[in-house]
Each structure stands twice: as C-alpha cells, then as structure tokens.
Design an enzyme around this catalytic site. Structure first.
Site, short mmCIF file in Angstrom:
data_model
loop_
_atom_site.label_atom_id
_atom_site.label_comp_id
_atom_site.label_asym_id
_atom_site.label_seq_id
_atom_site.Cartn_x
_atom_site.Cartn_y
_atom_site.Cartn_z
N ARG A 216 16.24 83.07 16.65
CA ARG A 216 17.00 84.40 16.36
C ARG A 216 16.70 85.52 17.04
O ARG A 216 15.34 86.06 17.23
CB ARG A 216 16.82 84.84 14.99
CG ARG A 216 17.24 86.17 14.38
CD ARG A 216 18.80 86.07 14.17
NE ARG A 216 19.26 84.86 13.41
CZ ARG A 216 20.45 84.65 13.48
NH1 ARG A 216 21.26 85.22 14.16
NH2 ARG A 216 20.87 83.77 12.39
N ARG A 240 23.25 76.30 22.75
CA ARG A 240 22.29 76.92 22.54
C ARG A 240 21.03 76.34 21.66
O ARG A 240 20.03 77.01 21.57
CB ARG A 240 22.48 78.21 21.75
CG ARG A 240 23.29 78.07 20.36
CD ARG A 240 23.55 79.38 19.81
NE ARG A 240 24.33 79.33 18.41
CZ ARG A 240 24.22 80.33 17.44
NH1 ARG A 240 23.45 81.21 17.57
NH2 ARG A 240 25.01 79.96 16.34
N HIS A 310 25.12 86.43 24.35
CA HIS A 310 24.87 86.93 22.85
C HIS A 310 23.59 87.77 22.89
O HIS A 310 22.70 87.59 21.94
CB HIS A 310 24.93 86.05 21.94
CG HIS A 310 24.95 86.51 20.42
ND1 HIS A 310 24.29 87.56 19.80
CD2 HIS A 310 26.16 86.24 19.33
CE1 HIS A 310 24.63 87.71 18.71
NE2 HIS A 310 25.69 86.85 18.32
N ASP A 354 30.52 94.88 13.17
CA ASP A 354 30.68 93.50 13.82
C ASP A 354 32.10 93.61 14.41
O ASP A 354 33.32 93.46 13.66
CB ASP A 354 30.61 92.64 12.85
CG ASP A 354 30.68 91.00 13.37
OD1 ASP A 354 30.38 89.81 12.82
OD2 ASP A 354 30.76 91.08 14.86
N GLU A 413 27.30 92.24 23.25
CA GLU A 413 27.32 90.95 23.79
C GLU A 413 28.55 90.88 24.79
O GLU A 413 29.62 91.53 24.56
CB GLU A 413 27.75 90.05 22.65
CG GLU A 413 26.60 90.27 21.43
CD GLU A 413 27.30 89.66 20.13
OE1 GLU A 413 28.09 88.53 20.11
OE2 GLU A 413 26.85 90.03 19.28
O1 TA6 Z 1 28.57 88.17 17.47
C1 TA6 Z 1 28.52 88.62 16.38
C2 TA6 Z 1 28.49 87.42 15.44
O2 TA6 Z 1 29.50 86.51 15.56
C3 TA6 Z 1 28.28 87.64 13.91
O3 TA6 Z 1 29.57 87.48 13.09
C4 TA6 Z 1 27.12 87.02 13.39
O4 TA6 Z 1 27.63 85.66 13.07
C5 TA6 Z 1 26.35 86.98 14.67
O5 TA6 Z 1 27.15 86.53 15.80
C6 TA6 Z 1 25.13 85.82 14.60
O6 TA6 Z 1 25.61 84.45 14.44
P1 TA6 Z 1 24.60 83.30 14.35
O7 TA6 Z 1 25.38 82.02 14.56
O8 TA6 Z 1 23.63 83.27 15.54
O9 TA6 Z 1 23.74 83.39 13.09
#
Ligand code: TA6
Length: 439
Positions: A216, A240, A310, A354, A413
């Site tokens: 994370r 990933r 991301h 978001d 991102e």
């Molecule tokens: O980039 C934004 C997003 O798509 C959010 O909607 C949230 O889901 C975030 O990414 C984190 O996603 P993850 O799959 O890494 O928990």
C-alpha cells in the site's frame, strides 16, 4: 512413512529415461489421461531429473528446466501420503538454490495447490487448462534471491539488493543527491527522497510485505488495465503483484542510477489477458525521479490497454494541500458515479476525492503548504491524470492503511485511464513516462 529406504537421486535423462518414462506414463498418461503427445515435450534431454526410489524401486520423479521451471512431479498412487512428494520437491528446491535460481516456478494442477503452498509457493495469475486439467502458475522466490541479484546487478556503493521480507528483494539506491527503494515484486518504487528533503513517496506504516501482494503506497504499476477488473479479475491489472526480472542496472546521465525491470506473458497472464507482450519499467534515480513504463506488443494482433503509474505522494496535511495544473480540465468523478465535471481552480481536499482528469498532458503540481514544498509531476505518453484521497471513511476499508494516514498522503497518478485507452499494434510499443521533481 519410514523414509529410511527412500532415496532421491538427481539423474540425467539419458541415464534414467526408462524409469522416469515408466513413472510418468503410469501417473500422467494412464491415471490422468494426459495424451502421450503432450507428455513427451522434447524438453527432457536438456533438463535435470529427480528420481525417488523406495528400497530401490522407482516410486516418484520430478524435472527442473534451466530457467527454474519445475515440472513432471509424480508419485505412484500406492506411495502417496508418505512424504515422497515433499522430499522430491525439497531436492528440486535445493538444486534451484545451488544453481542460483532467484525464482522457482511451476504450473500446478489446482488439486495440488496446498501441497505447493506448504513448501512456500504462491499462486499467481489466472487459472488455465493444460492437457484438459485446470492449472495455476505458482512461484517461489529463492532465499538467496537478493544475494543472486547483488552478484549480477549490484553497483558498489550505489545500488544493492536486500530482502524486505523473505522472497521480496528490494533495490536500495543511495546517492549523494537522492535515495530510493524499488521492490522487484511488482516493479514498485517504494521510496524516493532527494537529499535534504522529506520522503516524497508515501508508504503506509500498515503495509503488507508478502510475495504475491502489492504494498500500500509507493508507485503501483497498473497494467494492462487501470481500475476495476472485469469478471473478478484483479483491480489495476495483474503485474503489480508479480515478481519481475531484473534486466539491467547502471549509471545514467548527471550521476543518476537506473534500474530496468521486465515482465513477459506466460500461461497465467494469458488466462487473464490473452496477448503476447513484453513490459519494462525503467526507473532513473537522482535529484529527480523518472519512471518509464514501456509496453511492447510481441504478438500478431493489436491490443488495447489502459495503464498507470499510481504514485502515492507524502504530504504534510491533505487539508492544506492543493493540486495545480488541472484548472478547467474535464474529469470523471468516481465519488459521484463517474459524473462528468469540470475543474474550477486548484484541486483542494475536504473529503473523499477520486477523479479521472481527461485529455490532459499538463504537469500536475502538488502545492504542500504544510511541508512548504511543491512536487511537480511531468509526463509523456499519458492523456489522463487521476487524483485520489480516500479520506477517513474509505480509509477504514483498507486493512493496510493505519487510522488517520489519509491526511499524510495523496495520489496523483500518471495514466491512460477510463476513456483514455491506448492501442498498441503488433511489433509496436507504448511509453508512459512520469517525471517527478521537488521545487
Ligand atoms: O486510483 C484511484 C483508485 O482507482 C481508487 O478508486 C482506489 O481503488 C485506489 O485506486 C486504490 O486501489 P487499490 O486496488 O490499490 O486498493
């Protein structure tokens, strides 16, 4: 089983072909119905074989290919449940270790997943059929992976590989002008800090470091789709959480150091996305951070993808942070069911945010009043940018985020997301580049 009468020998095909063939014919062809034409795949002569014998009688076998691919694990039915399979696999793993393989992998019949999990393997990718039997690819990083990577790719005094956790090698880069950490698992940048600066990349203090899982924070590589996966497929694609290959390290311009990581298709990726590809992430570390995600279409058909770097950024206080550069830009608001909106002024934060900003190639600037700094994210090969903060409620849904951490982080991102997709022709390539600097 009283394994006193058990022996496991490493044998070459030409010295034990008769015993090995008889074992595999009984288990795979006669018992499991695998066609003979599939069983004899032409790889035996160049492989290492392992023969288990109980008081001299052949009772089990296994095979190891030069690339660390384990296969043809078989134990005769009357001899199962006595630890022979475990003894065979341990002998194969010892050989992988001795030969300096960083990764051992196999295509496991889904009925045997727990057997392999007990010996440190984890499943990756999607389920696929082989000889009419459902399989999953399973991988196991070898204990000496970091040591092996250091030998092959370390740069004295600048770049070394360490194990962040068993089977999770991380490249640590230490330069006068900056430091960084990049996980080989997922090709995920975990840290980058120019000299004299607070860390720029954020990672949760509740992050999980485990093979087959993403950390994370950092910079997850979202590919070959950005966002939710269709039909239960993993969100943000499947690369990933995979162990990539370290392809090259070296000095770059202006005293930078680069790390080139690669990942190619296999049966488990084709089960999720049926295309041939080669993917690379080239990370250049210095007073700026450059990340270049290169997609190559190695198949005969064009494919369409969405992708993203991301990036989770460290901020002093999200409530005192703005994002500049997206003024008057159209965006899809995920918090409002992907409602089409237009940005008025700077992006500010007072709740879950978001948003997918479309048709923009602009630099984004994180104006962090609390830390008194600006972070510029320039880009190329990207027609959309995503801005995300989960805020307090959504944060509770992430087991790998500690309470209140949403105030210290912000995702800006660099993507091709939503309606902004990319078509890559056969033999073609697509480069997505994010270039991060502190002002
Ligand atoms: O980039 C934004 C997003 O798509 C959010 O909607 C949230 O889901 C975030 O990414 C984190 O996603 P993850 O799959 O890494 O928990």
């Amino acid at each position: 089983m009283d394994t006193s009468g058990l022996s496991i020998q490493t044998v070459a095909w030409d010295e034990a072909a008769e015993a090995l063939s008889a074992l595999r014919r009984r288990v795979f062809v006669q018992e499991q119905g695998v066609p003979e034409t599939l069983e004899w795949d032409g790889l035996d002569a160049g492989a290492s074989h392992f023969l288990a014998q109980a008081d001299g009688e052949p009772v089990g076998c296994a095979r190891l290919l030069a690339d660390g691919h384990i296969g043809r694990m078989a134990v005769l039915k009357p001899w199962r449940g006595r630890g022979i399979g475990t003894a065979l696999l341990q002998a194969v793993l010892a050989a992988c270790h001795a030969r300096g393989h960083g990764l051992a992998f196999l295509n496991a019949q889904t009925a045997a997943l727990d057997f392999y999990r007990r010996l440190g393997f984890h499943a990756v990718g999607g389920e696929f059929m082989d000889a009419g039997i459902p399989h999953l690819r399973m991988e196991r990083a070898m204990e000496n992976l970091a040591q092996h990577l250091n030998h092959a790719h370390g740069i004295a005094g600048k770049l070394r590989f360490v194990d962040a956790a068993p089977g999770l090698p991380v490249a640590e880069i230490t330069l006068p002008q900056a430091s960084a950490r990049i996980a080989v698992n997922g090709a995920q940048v975990l840290e980058w800090a120019p000299a004299g600066q607070q860390p720029v990349i954020w990672v949760s203090r509740a992050a999980v470091y485990q093979p087959g899982k993403g950390v994370r924070g950092g910079v997850p590589v979202c590919w070959p789709w950005f966002g939710a996966g269709e039909g239960g497929k993993p969100a943000h694609g499947f690369v990933r959480t995979r162990l990539w290959q370290v392809r090259q390290t070296g000095p770059g311009p202006a005293d930078t150091v680069f790390l080139r990581l690669g990942f190619t298709n296999d049966e488990s990726t084709r089960a999720l996305w049926n295309h041939a590809f080669d993917l690379e992430l080239v990370v250049s570390v210095g007073a700026a951070l450059k990340m270049e995600l290169v997609t190559r279409n190695t198949g005969a058909e064009p494919f369409t993808l969405t992708d993203g770097l991301h990036t989770y950024f460290r901020v002093g206080d999200i409530g005192k942070t703005r994002v500049l550069g997206l003024e008057d830009t159209a965006y899809l608001d995920k918090v409002q069911g992907m409602k089409e909106c237009r940005q008025r002024g700077a992006v500010t934060f007072n709740g879950e945010t978001d948003r997918v900003y479309l048709d923009t190639e602009a630099d984004c600037i994180i104006d962090d009043a609390a830390l008194g700094r600006k972070i510029r994210i320039a880009k190329s090969g990207s027609r959309s940018s995503v801005v995300w903060n989960p805020w307090s409620e959504k944060e509770k849904g992430f087991a790998d985020m500690a309470e209140g951490e949403y105030r210290d982080m912000l995702c800006v991102e660099t993507t091709n997301a939503a309606t902004d997709s990319v078509v890559v022709p056969p033999g073609g390539e697509h480069r997505l580049v994010a270039f991060v600097g502190v002002e």
